[in-house]
Write a protein that holds these residues in place. Structure first.
Motif, PDB file in Angstrom:
ATOM      1  N   ASP A 421      48.934  41.487  48.683  1.00  0.00           N
ATOM      2  CA  ASP A 421      47.964  42.353  48.009  1.00  0.00           C
ATOM      3  C   ASP A 421      46.617  42.340  48.717  1.00  0.00           C
ATOM      4  O   ASP A 421      45.941  43.368  48.812  1.00  0.00           O
ATOM      5  N   GLN A 422      46.254  41.150  49.189  1.00  0.00           N
ATOM      6  CA  GLN A 422      44.987  41.058  49.915  1.00  0.00           C
ATOM      7  C   GLN A 422      45.025  41.876  51.192  1.00  0.00           C
ATOM      8  O   GLN A 422      44.056  42.561  51.531  1.00  0.00           O
ATOM      9  N   ALA A 423      46.179  41.799  51.897  1.00  0.00           N
ATOM     10  CA  ALA A 423      46.326  42.576  53.129  1.00  0.00           C
ATOM     11  C   ALA A 423      46.201  44.060  52.812  1.00  0.00           C
ATOM     12  O   ALA A 423      45.539  44.826  53.519  1.00  0.00           O
ATOM     13  N   LEU A 424      46.836  44.435  51.701  1.00  0.00           N
ATOM     14  CA  LEU A 424      46.801  45.829  51.266  1.00  0.00           C
ATOM     15  C   LEU A 424      45.378  46.240  50.902  1.00  0.00           C
ATOM     16  O   LEU A 424      44.877  47.295  51.323  1.00  0.00           O
ATOM     17  N   GLN A 425      44.734  45.382  50.147  1.00  0.00           N
ATOM     18  CA  GLN A 425      43.356  45.650  49.716  1.00  0.00           C
ATOM     19  C   GLN A 425      42.407  45.661  50.906  1.00  0.00           C
ATOM     20  O   GLN A 425      41.461  46.441  50.960  1.00  0.00           O
ATOM     21  N   SER A 426      42.686  44.751  51.833  1.00  0.00           N
ATOM     22  CA  SER A 426      41.842  44.657  53.014  1.00  0.00           C
ATOM     23  C   SER A 426      41.818  45.990  53.756  1.00  0.00           C
ATOM     24  O   SER A 426      40.801  46.414  54.274  1.00  0.00           O
ATOM     25  N   LEU A 427      42.975  46.665  53.737  1.00  0.00           N
ATOM     26  CA  LEU A 427      43.036  47.961  54.404  1.00  0.00           C
ATOM     27  C   LEU A 427      42.560  49.090  53.484  1.00  0.00           C
ATOM     28  O   LEU A 427      41.722  49.900  53.860  1.00  0.00           O
ATOM     29  N   SER A 428      43.096  49.121  52.267  1.00  0.00           N
ATOM     30  CA  SER A 428      42.936  50.305  51.423  1.00  0.00           C
ATOM     31  C   SER A 428      41.917  50.160  50.302  1.00  0.00           C
ATOM     32  O   SER A 428      41.567  51.139  49.659  1.00  0.00           O
ATOM     33  N   GLY A 429      41.486  48.935  50.028  1.00  0.00           N
ATOM     34  CA  GLY A 429      40.590  48.743  48.893  1.00  0.00           C
ATOM     35  C   GLY A 429      39.170  49.195  49.205  1.00  0.00           C
ATOM     36  O   GLY A 429      38.766  49.298  50.359  1.00  0.00           O
TER      37      GLY A 429
ATOM     38  N   MET B   1      37.732  39.716  58.650  1.00  0.00           N
ATOM     39  CA  MET B   1      38.614  40.603  57.872  1.00  0.00           C
ATOM     40  C   MET B   1      37.787  41.417  56.872  1.00  0.00           C
ATOM     41  O   MET B   1      36.813  40.932  56.322  1.00  0.00           O
ATOM     42  N   ARG B   2      38.197  42.636  56.682  1.00  0.00           N
ATOM     43  CA  ARG B   2      37.548  43.485  55.696  1.00  0.00           C
ATOM     44  C   ARG B   2      38.006  43.038  54.307  1.00  0.00           C
ATOM     45  O   ARG B   2      39.200  42.915  54.047  1.00  0.00           O
ATOM     46  N   VAL B   3      37.057  42.759  53.448  1.00  0.00           N
ATOM     47  CA  VAL B   3      37.422  42.312  52.098  1.00  0.00           C
ATOM     48  C   VAL B   3      37.012  43.382  51.100  1.00  0.00           C
ATOM     49  O   VAL B   3      35.853  43.801  51.084  1.00  0.00           O
ATOM     50  N   SER B   4      37.967  43.816  50.280  1.00  0.00           N
ATOM     51  CA  SER B   4      37.596  44.837  49.311  1.00  0.00           C
ATOM     52  C   SER B   4      36.857  44.187  48.144  1.00  0.00           C
ATOM     53  O   SER B   4      36.994  42.988  47.887  1.00  0.00           O
ATOM     54  N   THR B   5      36.043  44.965  47.480  1.00  0.00           N
ATOM     55  CA  THR B   5      35.250  44.415  46.382  1.00  0.00           C
ATOM     56  C   THR B   5      36.150  43.885  45.262  1.00  0.00           C
ATOM     57  O   THR B   5      35.888  42.837  44.680  1.00  0.00           O
ATOM     58  N   SER B   6      37.268  44.589  44.987  1.00  0.00           N
ATOM     59  CA  SER B   6      38.202  44.098  43.957  1.00  0.00           C
ATOM     60  C   SER B   6      38.735  42.728  44.334  1.00  0.00           C
ATOM     61  O   SER B   6      38.851  41.836  43.481  1.00  0.00           O
ATOM     62  N   THR B   7      39.084  42.571  45.619  1.00  0.00           N
ATOM     63  CA  THR B   7      39.611  41.277  46.057  1.00  0.00           C
ATOM     64  C   THR B   7      38.612  40.170  45.753  1.00  0.00           C
ATOM     65  O   THR B   7      38.982  39.089  45.296  1.00  0.00           O
ATOM     66  N   LEU B   8      37.334  40.495  46.011  1.00  0.00           N
ATOM     67  CA  LEU B   8      36.283  39.519  45.775  1.00  0.00           C
ATOM     68  C   LEU B   8      36.297  39.042  44.319  1.00  0.00           C
ATOM     69  O   LEU B   8      36.271  37.850  44.033  1.00  0.00           O
ATOM     70  N   TYR B   9      36.385  40.011  43.421  1.00  0.00           N
ATOM     71  CA  TYR B   9      36.399  39.669  41.988  1.00  0.00           C
ATOM     72  C   TYR B   9      37.719  39.015  41.587  1.00  0.00           C
ATOM     73  O   TYR B   9      37.729  38.000  40.897  1.00  0.00           O
ATOM     74  N   GLN B  11      39.949  37.437  43.398  1.00  0.00           N
ATOM     75  CA  GLN B  11      40.109  36.106  43.965  1.00  0.00           C
ATOM     76  C   GLN B  11      39.274  35.098  43.203  1.00  0.00           C
ATOM     77  O   GLN B  11      39.742  34.015  42.866  1.00  0.00           O
ATOM     78  N   GLY B  12      38.027  35.474  42.916  1.00  0.00           N
ATOM     79  CA  GLY B  12      37.135  34.591  42.176  1.00  0.00           C
ATOM     80  C   GLY B  12      37.702  34.264  40.811  1.00  0.00           C
ATOM     81  O   GLY B  12      37.756  33.107  40.400  1.00  0.00           O
ATOM     82  N   THR B  13      38.161  35.319  40.111  1.00  0.00           N
ATOM     83  CA  THR B  13      38.726  35.111  38.778  1.00  0.00           C
ATOM     84  C   THR B  13      39.966  34.232  38.867  1.00  0.00           C
ATOM     85  O   THR B  13      40.152  33.311  38.076  1.00  0.00           O
ATOM     86  N   ARG B  14      40.826  34.544  39.854  1.00  0.00           N
ATOM     87  CA  ARG B  14      42.082  33.816  39.971  1.00  0.00           C
ATOM     88  C   ARG B  14      41.826  32.334  40.184  1.00  0.00           C
ATOM     89  O   ARG B  14      42.449  31.490  39.543  1.00  0.00           O
ATOM     90  N   SER B  15      40.892  32.028  41.072  1.00  0.00           N
ATOM     91  CA  SER B  15      40.701  30.601  41.345  1.00  0.00           C
ATOM     92  C   SER B  15      40.103  29.897  40.134  1.00  0.00           C
ATOM     93  O   SER B  15      40.468  28.771  39.828  1.00  0.00           O
ATOM     94  N   MET B  16      39.262  30.612  39.375  1.00  0.00           N
ATOM     95  CA  MET B  16      38.739  29.978  38.155  1.00  0.00           C
ATOM     96  C   MET B  16      39.850  29.771  37.124  1.00  0.00           C
ATOM     97  O   MET B  16      39.925  28.742  36.471  1.00  0.00           O
ATOM     98  N   LEU B  17      40.749  30.752  37.021  1.00  0.00           N
ATOM     99  CA  LEU B  17      41.862  30.628  36.069  1.00  0.00           C
ATOM    100  C   LEU B  17      42.767  29.458  36.448  1.00  0.00           C
ATOM    101  O   LEU B  17      43.230  28.705  35.587  1.00  0.00           O
ATOM    102  N   GLN B  18      43.011  29.331  37.764  1.00  0.00           N
ATOM    103  CA  GLN B  18      43.867  28.236  38.217  1.00  0.00           C
ATOM    104  C   GLN B  18      43.261  26.879  37.883  1.00  0.00           C
ATOM    105  O   GLN B  18      43.948  25.990  37.364  1.00  0.00           O
ATOM    106  N   GLN B  19      41.970  26.753  38.169  1.00  0.00           N
ATOM    107  CA  GLN B  19      41.310  25.474  37.873  1.00  0.00           C
ATOM    108  C   GLN B  19      41.343  25.199  36.375  1.00  0.00           C
ATOM    109  O   GLN B  19      41.546  24.071  35.935  1.00  0.00           O
ATOM    110  N   GLN B  20      41.175  26.271  35.607  1.00  0.00           N
ATOM    111  CA  GLN B  20      41.154  26.115  34.156  1.00  0.00           C
ATOM    112  C   GLN B  20      42.528  25.676  33.644  1.00  0.00           C
ATOM    113  O   GLN B  20      42.633  24.830  32.769  1.00  0.00           O
ATOM    114  N   ASP B  21      43.582  26.260  34.238  1.00  0.00           N
ATOM    115  CA  ASP B  21      44.946  25.917  33.859  1.00  0.00           C
ATOM    116  C   ASP B  21      45.205  24.434  34.127  1.00  0.00           C
ATOM    117  O   ASP B  21      45.724  23.715  33.272  1.00  0.00           O
ATOM    118  N   SER B  22      44.815  23.976  35.317  1.00  0.00           N
ATOM    119  CA  SER B  22      45.005  22.557  35.650  1.00  0.00           C
ATOM    120  C   SER B  22      44.226  21.675  34.686  1.00  0.00           C
ATOM    121  O   SER B  22      44.716  20.644  34.220  1.00  0.00           O
TER     122      SER B  22
END
Lengths: 466, 299
Positions: A421-429, B1-9, B11-22
């Motif tokens: 998904d990240q790879a996908l987002q990296s391109l298309s997001g 690498m190009r990071v989309s803004t959604s990924t940023l959010y 990823q941040g949410t996911r890692s917080m959820l994971q820590q919370q689960d543990s």
């Protein structure tokens, strides 16, 4: 010439406008699921050829395209359906894992209490209260079997209703994809073949939703249609028509819903190996790999206890010197299936417990009771390799191992999915920084093009003043 | 690498959820004190725990059985003690009765006293336990073992000893049968006393000296037999004591093994919890930092 400058300036204005619109569209859809960022593709207009050379005539927008990679998308679909399958299997098996939980719940304490009561009868064979306690504890044991079976049956019901829900969802998605196939073809041809980006995104998002439920393969047709295949190659959408799935009772077991496909003149049941992947695949795998075998183990255990206990009980004699009858009832002597659901205590009169080994009327004859108590640790089950307790322990470790395995693999698959998904987002997001920069860039372009028009205008004015 | 803004959010949410689960899992372990919450936490350990729980439960049950066995054996022992005292009194009277100076009426009085002893002995032979079962009738717990009939006292019980499972491998006899105690080798103690009483009641006492020596001989056999039985019961009581000691030691071992399998290592868990807490805080802080950065703040 001034006219030419004006035209070039206007082309720049128009291009900047489209680019600004596209950028704003990206910004407003930054959080839209399934949205692929769009780009206005500019190219220089065909130049005017004359003896001075080729003179540029400004810019044009050839198309607005979405940034999209077929390969990454299909990778992500695969990862999604595998992840959903493992996830749904894990979520289901976790319920059994919780049911078996620790030594203070589940079957273990009921089994221990029952056999402790049998020991008490062996130590006090003439005591009616000891005998009554043995009957009460036997009732508690059979009730525990029934409760466990009830919980497993509830899970089975849950699987059924989830299958029904999945089938409804698949049908609705298939309808929508088929509808979009038509729609996209129509709007694109009316727009001279320009891509209908947002509709294409919608269709891809529907396919993605489908991949959460079941494994999906998409074959793109020349006319732009998606032909969609599910599971192991069962066709679901062909062009503008969608098949309809149904959840129907299995012919071998009416309590068990299976997936069938509506065909002219009837329905064809789809074999489970054709329905892999996604949450539906996970449900089916849970039912056939885990639930069936756990319920079967419970049945075997209940049946084994009833069978061996009855056999020993029947060679004994009760307080009235009458030969022992069945102690447990409700189970089919030749078929363990449903034994956990049906096992009952056959005796209600404590005097009927056959503690003695002969009919000489000895009330303190406890020889058979000692043998009944001895059954607790004897390896009578699974071909003489397991006692009641160790058979149950095997079940516990079997479920524990499978749950753990699924926990690990589903986590691994989830991070695999995140990576694709990240790879996908990296391109298309959409990246908002990038869009902010583009806003500035195209604002500049717009302002510069306005300046060009202004200059063109002033050139025209100076000509007029001559 | 190009990071989309959604990924940023995301990823941040996911890692917080994971820590919370543990963190949540650790909290569950800490609040229950259990290392194994469900079998999947340790499948092999969980299965082993079920089997250990059975061993522990059986061990507790065997301890109950041993108390029951000890109760029975003690009652047999004390009854046999009374029986041997009684035989000794009868023996003393028999020796005294041999004195030719006694008159018929004096012998009659002795016969009356002996009759009392006889009844007492019959009572002892028909002793019941606290549940109302006769001690010396074998498996026929509700049958009076000794009945006075026209032919003297007859044994109505059987020849079976009651057994109690006192350990996984030992079924201990906790009763003695009446015939083995009161009729060794077919020689009935009741008959011996009855015959002697008859002789005492016979006027003149011509055959008395012969009767005394027969009675003494038979009483000695009966006494030896009772003492031997009592010794056997005593050694079984000792065995119960020894098994009790072993059982208690075993219980401790089982409990320790079970605790090792099931109980949480608190020191470890608390240190894990602290680490996990720090990780969650770090995830929260970096998320707010990163998500707070935006070009839009500047234009």
């Amino acid at each position: 010439m001034a006219n030419g400058i004006m035209n070039v300036g206007v082309s720049g204005l128009r291009a900047a406008q489209v680019a600004l619109l596209t950028t704003s569209h990206n910004i407003s859809n930054a959080t839209t699921p399934g949205y692929n960022r769009q780009q206005a593709i500019q190219s220089a207009s065909t130049p005017l050829a004359n003896s001075d050379g080729f003179i540029g005539r400004g810019v044009q927008i050839t198309t607005v395209q979405r940034i999209y990679n077929q390969h990454l998308v299909s990778q992500s679909l695969q990862a999604q359906s595998q992840s959903s399958q493992l996830d749904s299997h894990y979520n289901e098996i976790k319920q059994i894992d919780n049911l078996l939980a620790d030594t203070t719940s589940g079957l273990t304490p009921a089994l221990h209490n029952f056999f402790n009561a049998v020991q008490d009868v062996a130590s006090n064979p003439a005591s009616i209260s000891s005998r009554q306690a043995m009957l009460s504890n036997a009732e508690a044991l059979t009730a525990r079997f029934q409760q466990m079976d009830q919980r497993l049956s509830e899970m089975r019901e849950g699987v059924n209703s989830q299958i029904t829900g999945s089938v409804t969802e698949i049908n609705s998605l298939a309808q929508q994809i088929a509808g979009l196939n038509m729609n996209i073809q129509a709007v694109e041809s009316s727009a001279n073949g320009q891509p209908a980006n947002d509709l294409l995104d919608q269709r891809d998002a529907l396919v993605r939703d489908l991949s959460r439920i079941i494994n999906v393969d998409v074959v793109r047709q020349n006319n732009g249609h998606y032909n969609v295949f599910i599971g192991n190659g069962q066709s679901l959408v062909v062009g503008s028509s969608a098949m309809t799935l149904k959840a129907v009772p299995s012919s071998s077991d009416p309590q068990r819903l299976v997936v069938a496909m509506d065909q002219q003149g009837g329905e064809i049941v789809l074999p489970e190996h054709q329905l892999q992947g996604g949450s539906l695949g996970g449900l089916l795998a849970f039912r056939s790999e885990t639930l069936d075998s756990v319920q079967n183990s419970f049945d075997q255990l209940a049946w084994g206890i009833a069978d061996t206990f009855n056999t020993q009980h029947q060679v004994g004699f009760d307080l009235q010197s009458v030969a022992g009858s069945n102690f447990f009832e409700g189970t089919d002597p030749s078929d363990p299936s449903q034994a956990a659901r049906n096992i009952r205590v056959a005796i209600s009169d404590p005097a009927k417990i056959a503690a003695a080994d002969n009919n000489d009327g000895g009330v303190t004859n406890n020889i058979n009771a000692l043998k009944l108590a001895g059954l607790q640790t004897e390896n009578t089950l699974q071909g003489g390799t397991a006692s009641y307790q160790s058979a149950y322990a095997r079940l516990v470790s079997q479920v524990g191992n499978k749950t753990r395995e699924l926990e690990v693999t589903s986590k691994a698959q989830e991070s695999m999915l995140n990576q694709t998904d990240q790879a996908l987002q990296s391109l298309s997001g959409v990246n908002l920084e990038e869009e902010a920069a583009n806003l500035l860039r195209y604002q500049q372009m717009f302002q510069a093009s306005s300046k060009v028009i202004e200059i063109g205008n002033s050139l025209f004015d100076s000509l007029l003043r001559i | 690498m190009r990071v989309s803004t959604s990924t940023l959010y995301d990823q941040g949410t996911r890692s917080m959820l994971q820590q919370q689960d543990s963190l949540f899992r650790l909290q569950q372990h800490l609040s229950t004190g259990k290392r194994i919450m469900t079998p999947s936490d340790d499948p092999i350990g969980a299965a082993r725990a079920h089997e250990l729980a059975q061993s522990l439960s059986l061990n507790t049950q065997y301890a109950d059985n041993r108390y029951r066995a000890a109760d029975s054996l003690q009652q047999v022992d004390s009854t046999l003690g009374s029986v041997s005292n009684l035989i000794q009194s009868v023996r003393t009277m028999a020796v005294a009765a041999g004195n030719p100076a006694f008159s018929d009426s004096e012998r009659k009085m002795m016969a009356v006293e002996l009759r009392g002893h006889f009844d007492e002995l019959l009572g002892l032979a028909n002793t019941r336990d606290e549940q109302g079962n006769y001690l010396f009738s074998g498996f026929k717990g509700n049958t009076r073992p000794f009945e006075q009939t026209a032919n003297g006292v007859e044994y109505k019980g059987d020849q079976e000893q009651r057994l109690i499972q006192v350990s996984s491998s030992r079924q201990l006899p906790v009763s003695e049968t009446g015939d083995a105690i009161f009729e060794p080798g077919g020689l009935s103690l009741f008959q011996t006393i009855e015959d002697f009483i008859d002789e005492l009641e016979t006027p003149g006492g011509a055959a008395l000296s012969g009767a005394v020596s027969t009675a003494l001989q038979d009483l000695d056999i009966a006494l030896d037999n009772v003492l031997a039985k009592r010794a056997a019961v005593g050694s079984r009581l000792q065995e119960v004591d020894a098994l009790q000691q072993i059982g208690e030691d075993t219980a401790i071992q089982y409990q320790q093994s079970l605790s090792r399998l099931q109980d949480l290592d608190f020191a470890q868990a608390i240190s894990d919890m602290t680490r996990q807490q720090a990780l969650l805080e770090a995830a929260q802080k970096t998320f707010t930092r990163v998500s707070g950065l935006s070009l839009f703040n500047l234009i």
